[in-house]
Design a protein around this motif. Structure first.
Motif, PDB file in Angstrom:
ATOM      1  N   ASN A 134       0.802  -1.221   0.000  1.00 33.42           N
ATOM      2  CA  ASN A 134       0.000   0.000   0.000  1.00 33.42           C
ATOM      3  C   ASN A 134       0.834   1.271   0.000  1.00 33.42           C
ATOM      4  O   ASN A 134       0.406   2.303  -0.513  1.00 33.42           O
ATOM      5  N   PHE A 135       2.036   1.203   0.555  1.00 37.01           N
ATOM      6  CA  PHE A 135       2.873   2.400   0.601  1.00 37.01           C
ATOM      7  C   PHE A 135       3.272   2.850  -0.805  1.00 37.01           C
ATOM      8  O   PHE A 135       3.634   4.004  -1.022  1.00 37.01           O
ATOM      9  N   LEU A 136       3.162   1.960  -1.793  1.00 39.01           N
ATOM     10  CA  LEU A 136       3.488   2.339  -3.168  1.00 39.01           C
ATOM     11  C   LEU A 136       2.429   3.233  -3.793  1.00 39.01           C
ATOM     12  O   LEU A 136       2.677   3.884  -4.811  1.00 39.01           O
ATOM     13  N   GLU A 137       1.227   3.286  -3.202  1.00 44.34           N
ATOM     14  CA  GLU A 137       0.172   4.166  -3.716  1.00 44.34           C
ATOM     15  C   GLU A 137       0.659   5.619  -3.768  1.00 44.34           C
ATOM     16  O   GLU A 137       0.278   6.377  -4.653  1.00 44.34           O
ATOM     17  N   TYR A 138       1.505   6.002  -2.826  1.00 43.90           N
ATOM     18  CA  TYR A 138       2.052   7.360  -2.798  1.00 43.90           C
ATOM     19  C   TYR A 138       2.799   7.657  -4.097  1.00 43.90           C
ATOM     20  O   TYR A 138       2.714   8.759  -4.634  1.00 43.90           O
ATOM     21  N   LEU A 139       3.521   6.663  -4.610  1.00 34.02           N
ATOM     22  CA  LEU A 139       4.283   6.864  -5.836  1.00 34.02           C
ATOM     23  C   LEU A 139       3.354   7.092  -7.024  1.00 34.02           C
ATOM     24  O   LEU A 139       3.664   7.885  -7.921  1.00 34.02           O
ATOM     25  N   ILE A 140       2.218   6.424  -7.025  1.00 34.37           N
ATOM     26  CA  ILE A 140       1.236   6.615  -8.093  1.00 34.37           C
ATOM     27  C   ILE A 140       0.595   7.992  -7.955  1.00 34.37           C
ATOM     28  O   ILE A 140       0.454   8.726  -8.939  1.00 34.37           O
ATOM     29  N   GLU A 141       0.237   8.378  -6.727  1.00 33.31           N
ATOM     30  CA  GLU A 141      -0.386   9.688  -6.484  1.00 33.31           C
ATOM     31  C   GLU A 141       0.527  10.829  -6.913  1.00 33.31           C
ATOM     32  O   GLU A 141       0.061  11.855  -7.387  1.00 33.31           O
ATOM     33  N   CYS A 142       1.827  10.664  -6.744  1.00 28.05           N
ATOM     34  CA  CYS A 142       2.793  11.699  -7.121  1.00 28.05           C
ATOM     35  C   CYS A 142       3.177  11.615  -8.598  1.00 28.05           C
ATOM     36  O   CYS A 142       4.073  12.342  -9.040  1.00 28.05           O
ATOM     37  N   ASP A 143       2.533  10.708  -9.335  1.00 30.33           N
ATOM     38  CA  ASP A 143       2.777  10.530 -10.768  1.00 30.33           C
ATOM     39  C   ASP A 143       4.221  10.101 -11.053  1.00 30.33           C
ATOM     40  O   ASP A 143       4.799  10.442 -12.071  1.00 30.33           O
ATOM     41  N   LEU A 144       4.799   9.334 -10.131  1.00 31.61           N
ATOM     42  CA  LEU A 144       6.161   8.838 -10.308  1.00 31.61           C
ATOM     43  C   LEU A 144       6.173   7.485 -11.012  1.00 31.61           C
ATOM     44  O   LEU A 144       7.136   7.166 -11.713  1.00 31.61           O
ATOM     45  N   ILE A 145       5.122   6.700 -10.800  1.00 35.81           N
ATOM     46  CA  ILE A 145       4.991   5.420 -11.493  1.00 35.81           C
ATOM     47  C   ILE A 145       3.578   5.317 -12.062  1.00 35.81           C
ATOM     48  O   ILE A 145       2.671   6.021 -11.628  1.00 35.81           O
ATOM     49  N   THR A 146       3.421   4.418 -13.027  1.00 34.46           N
ATOM     50  CA  THR A 146       2.112   4.222 -13.647  1.00 34.46           C
ATOM     51  C   THR A 146       1.287   3.257 -12.805  1.00 34.46           C
ATOM     52  O   THR A 146       1.800   2.623 -11.887  1.00 34.46           O
ATOM     53  N   ASP A 195       0.308   0.409 -13.557  1.00 38.22           N
ATOM     54  CA  ASP A 195       0.787  -0.968 -13.685  1.00 38.22           C
ATOM     55  C   ASP A 195       2.194  -1.152 -13.125  1.00 38.22           C
ATOM     56  O   ASP A 195       2.795  -2.211 -13.266  1.00 38.22           O
ATOM     57  N   GLY A 196       2.762  -0.112 -12.475  1.00 37.48           N
ATOM     58  CA  GLY A 196       4.038  -0.241 -11.774  1.00 37.48           C
ATOM     59  C   GLY A 196       5.268   0.195 -12.540  1.00 37.48           C
ATOM     60  O   GLY A 196       6.378   0.121 -12.007  1.00 37.48           O
ATOM     61  N   HIS A 197       5.122   0.668 -13.763  1.00 42.21           N
ATOM     62  CA  HIS A 197       6.279   1.137 -14.522  1.00 42.21           C
ATOM     63  C   HIS A 197       6.672   2.546 -14.075  1.00 42.21           C
ATOM     64  O   HIS A 197       5.807   3.383 -13.811  1.00 42.21           O
ATOM     65  N   MET A 198       7.983   2.785 -13.983  1.00 47.64           N
ATOM     66  CA  MET A 198       8.455   4.120 -13.624  1.00 47.64           C
ATOM     67  C   MET A 198       8.261   5.058 -14.800  1.00 47.64           C
ATOM     68  O   MET A 198       8.473   4.679 -15.947  1.00 47.64           O
ATOM     69  N   ARG A 199       7.829   6.259 -14.486  1.00 43.42           N
ATOM     70  CA  ARG A 199       7.654   7.264 -15.532  1.00 43.42           C
ATOM     71  C   ARG A 199       9.019   7.857 -15.868  1.00 43.42           C
ATOM     72  O   ARG A 199       9.767   8.257 -14.997  1.00 43.42           O
ATOM     73  N   GLY A 200       9.312   7.900 -17.150  1.00 45.03           N
ATOM     74  CA  GLY A 200      10.579   8.447 -17.604  1.00 45.03           C
ATOM     75  C   GLY A 200      10.561   9.964 -17.645  1.00 45.03           C
ATOM     76  O   GLY A 200       9.520  10.605 -17.496  1.00 45.03           O
TER      77      GLY A 200
END
Length: 102
Positions: free
Chosen positions: A57-69, A71-76
């Motif tokens: 669940n802590f990875l949701e923060y990364l999605i909210e900040c638009d850092l990852i997609t 599906d879990g891919h990092m945004r370039g």
């Protein structure tokens, strides 16, 4: 056990042997002489870290900040040199800017 040796090594011994290996010392640029009052430059302390995160669940923060997609891919992002390190994705760029300016 070490090949050709009947000696079984524990965690500390494995890491100690590794950082005393001449190739490792050279590649990592480790000091080759005592550093503090004759203390061995290759002394190592090992301890197990506690891990309290049991869900993702802590990875949701990364999605909210638009850092990852989703599906879990990092945004370039466009390559950027930050303190001599080439940063090629939004997550590393976010982590590199300690002041929060991204």
């Amino acid at each position: 056990a070490i090949p050709g040796n009947d000696k079984t090594l524990g965690k500390k011994e494995v890491v100690s042997e590794l950082i005393q290996n001449p190739m490792v010392v050279e590649k990592l640029g480790l000091p080759t002489s005592p550093v503090n009052d004759g203390e061995d430059a290759h002394n190592v302390d090992i301890f197990q870290l506690r891990c309290s995160a049991i869900t993702m669940n802590f990875l949701e923060y990364l999605i909210e900040c638009d850092l990852i997609t989703d599906d879990g891919h990092m945004r370039g992002c466009m390559d950027e040199d930050i303190d001599g390190i080439v940063v090629q994705d939004k997550l590393r760029k976010y982590l590199a800017h300690a002041d929060g300016s991204n």
